[in-house]
Design a protein around this motif. Structure first.
Motif, mmCIF file in Angstrom:
data_model
loop_
_atom_site.group_PDB
_atom_site.id
_atom_site.type_symbol
_atom_site.label_atom_id
_atom_site.label_comp_id
_atom_site.label_asym_id
_atom_site.label_seq_id
_atom_site.Cartn_x
_atom_site.Cartn_y
_atom_site.Cartn_z
ATOM 1 N N GLU A 93 -12.201 2.088 10.345
ATOM 2 C CA GLU A 93 -12.243 2.204 8.895
ATOM 3 C C GLU A 93 -10.952 1.742 8.242
ATOM 4 O O GLU A 93 -10.970 1.033 7.231
ATOM 5 N N SER A 94 -9.805 2.133 8.819
ATOM 6 C CA SER A 94 -8.520 1.747 8.235
ATOM 7 C C SER A 94 -7.417 1.966 9.253
ATOM 8 O O SER A 94 -7.542 2.791 10.172
ATOM 9 N N ILE A 95 -6.329 1.207 9.077
ATOM 10 C CA ILE A 95 -5.068 1.470 9.772
ATOM 11 C C ILE A 95 -4.128 2.019 8.708
ATOM 12 O O ILE A 95 -3.694 1.307 7.806
ATOM 13 N N ASP A 96 -3.830 3.292 8.811
ATOM 14 C CA ASP A 96 -3.141 3.983 7.729
ATOM 15 C C ASP A 96 -1.657 3.668 7.674
ATOM 16 O O ASP A 96 -1.086 3.512 6.588
ATOM 17 N N SER A 97 -0.995 3.583 8.827
ATOM 18 C CA SER A 97 0.448 3.360 8.813
ATOM 19 C C SER A 97 0.904 2.819 10.153
ATOM 20 O O SER A 97 0.273 3.054 11.194
#
Length: 469
Positions: A93-97
């Motif tokens: 879904e996402s790579i946050d950091s």
């Protein structure tokens, strides 16, 4: 008479017996009624206590439908036989950091498991699956997949726990959950900030080795999918790929392991603005001192010290945002080389000033006269008061010493008129001849430095950017 008396006696006995029998029956009926009421009360109380007893819960209809109470789900499906295949499907879904200091990354993903458990098969006329939430997960067998090298992770629970279980009539099971995980990424900063980092998220069964569980990608390379809008502030995401392998542990054996690989290429523009461009400006600013007159000591010294301190600040800021690694990074090479140029410009002026002073002392000794009077040209006079003088003006050493004493003690007022006259002549002689005088008064080291320093720095930049880009 006797007969009459006997008849009366028997009649009294019969009446007494009948009365006693009636009372006995009435008492027995009343006792039975009391016992019946007590039994009914006890029965109601027992039913109420059963309702309040939380340890005796009737199976849910879904559990009855799947016959969960009839099987031991502490054992894996097909226990004692061939390993159970468990397919994995991941949607990122996402790579946050991404953290360079901690050398880790944080990713949010949907993790889906596929396997077959015939103990959960059921009859369905329409061949439709049944979907459940997380409450049924604790009562059946599910794969114990975990993330290798993970630091922390959690299952999302807003507004409810993000877990889904879907069971098909033939016993096939889909188990999906939404997870955020932070895992280690072993980074190499030797080319920072012109680097590309390769990270991976690894999945593995915790308890079941390859003899009990076979972990594989459900749809091959297509098992890993990403949302198209994933973006990071400092990196380009070049590619996502799925791979598999084996991991060996000396105490438990071989385990199947799945890899989610992705490559991150760093944005260079941010570091050009924050590090490279300021360093270039400081180096070019240090070259300005080569064009300042060698007798302008305060100007050249302050310019050199300012550029050195600014370069030190830039280097400290870059190091503070990076892990303390024991090898040299690409940005370190550039900043230290730029710092060397700035430092050498200060050393260059120290050499020029020292050689100029020695040269002028020798000239003064050669021009000495018996009367103690010296004819000093403009360059030599600058050695004493730091000002330009016309070459046609002869300066009396005694008068010059008087002026120096006046500047120090401010005592002799008689020499004021001589100083003013000298300054007026100096201004007239300098009109239109400033450039010629500066060029004539330059030291040979300054002349060569104007060419050598920029040329070497340009060559260095050519090789640096060619090597790292």
């Amino acid at each position: 008479m006797v007969l009459v008396m006997k008849f009366l006696f028997l009649t009294c006995l019969w009446l007494t017996a009948v009365l006693h029998s009636s009372q006995s029956q009435h008492h027995h009926l009343h006792h039975r009624q009391q016992f019946s009421c007590l039994r009914t009360h006890n029965s109601k109380r027992e039913i109420k206590m059963r309702k309040l007893d939380s340890t005796k819960v009737r199976p849910l209809k879904s559990e009855q439908f799947l016959r969960i109470e009839d099987h031991d789900f502490a054992l894996r499906p097909g226990f004692g036989g061939s390993p159970i295949p468990v397919g994995i499907d991941v949607q990122v879904e996402s790579i946050d950091s991404i953290s360079e200091v901690d050398m880790d990354f944080t990713m949010t993903l949907y993790l889906r498991h596929y396997w077959k458990d015939e103990r959960l098969s059921f009859r369905s006329n329409r061949n439709k699956s049944m979907t459940f939430d997380g409450r049924l997960i604790k009562k059946i067998w599910v794969p114990d997949v975990f993330f290798v090298h993970s630091k922390r992770s959690f299952i999302h629970d807003t507004t409810v726990e993000n877990v889904m279980l879907r069971v098909y009539p033939d016993g096939n099971v889909l188990f999906s959950l939404r997870i955020t995980v932070s895992a280690m990424c072993f980074m190499d900063f030797s080319r920072f900030p012109l680097d590309t980092q390769n990270c991976s998220l690894e999945l593995e069964s915790y308890a079941y080795n390859e003899d009990d569980l076979m972990l594989y990608w459900k749809h091959g390379n297509k098992s890993l999918s990403t949302d198209g809008h994933i973006s990071l502030s400092q990196f380009f995401i070049e590619e996502f790929s799925a791979s598999s392998g084996l991991a060996f542990y000396s105490s438990t054996g071989w385990y199947n392991r799945l890899f989610i690989n992705f490559a991150l290429r760093r944005h260079i523009f941010f570091f050009v603005l924050q590090s490279y461009f300021p360093a270039m400006l400081m180096v070019m600013l240090s070259w300005v001192s080569f064009w300042i007159d060698r007798r302008a000591v305060p100007a050249r010294v302050s310019l050199g010290i300012t550029t050195v301190l600014t370069m030190s600040t830039i280097m400290t800021g870059v190091s503070a945002s990076m892990p303390q690694v024991s090898y040299i990074k690409a940005v370190d090479v550039y900043l230290w080389f730029s710092f060397l140029f700035v430092f050498l410009s200060v050393i260059e002026y120290a050499a020029v000033n020292y050689l100029t002073t020695i040269e002028e002392r020798k000239q003064l000794k050669k021009r000495g006269k018996a009367s103690g009077m010296y004819s000093i040209d403009a360059v030599q006079a600058m050695a004493f008061d730091g000002c330009f003088r016309d070459t046609d003006v002869d300066v009396d050493l005694t008068a010059f010493s008087e002026r120096c004493e006046e500047n120090d003690t401010r005592a002799r007022a008689a020499s004021v008129s001589n100083v003013d006259t000298t300054r007026i002549k100096r201004k007239r002689s300098l009109k239109g001849n400033v450039g010629r005088i500066i060029l004539q008064n330059n030291h040979v080291i300054d002349t060569y430095s104007r060419i050598i320093f920029p040329s070497v720095y340009i060559v260095f930049n050519f090789f640096y950017w060619g090597l790292y880009i």
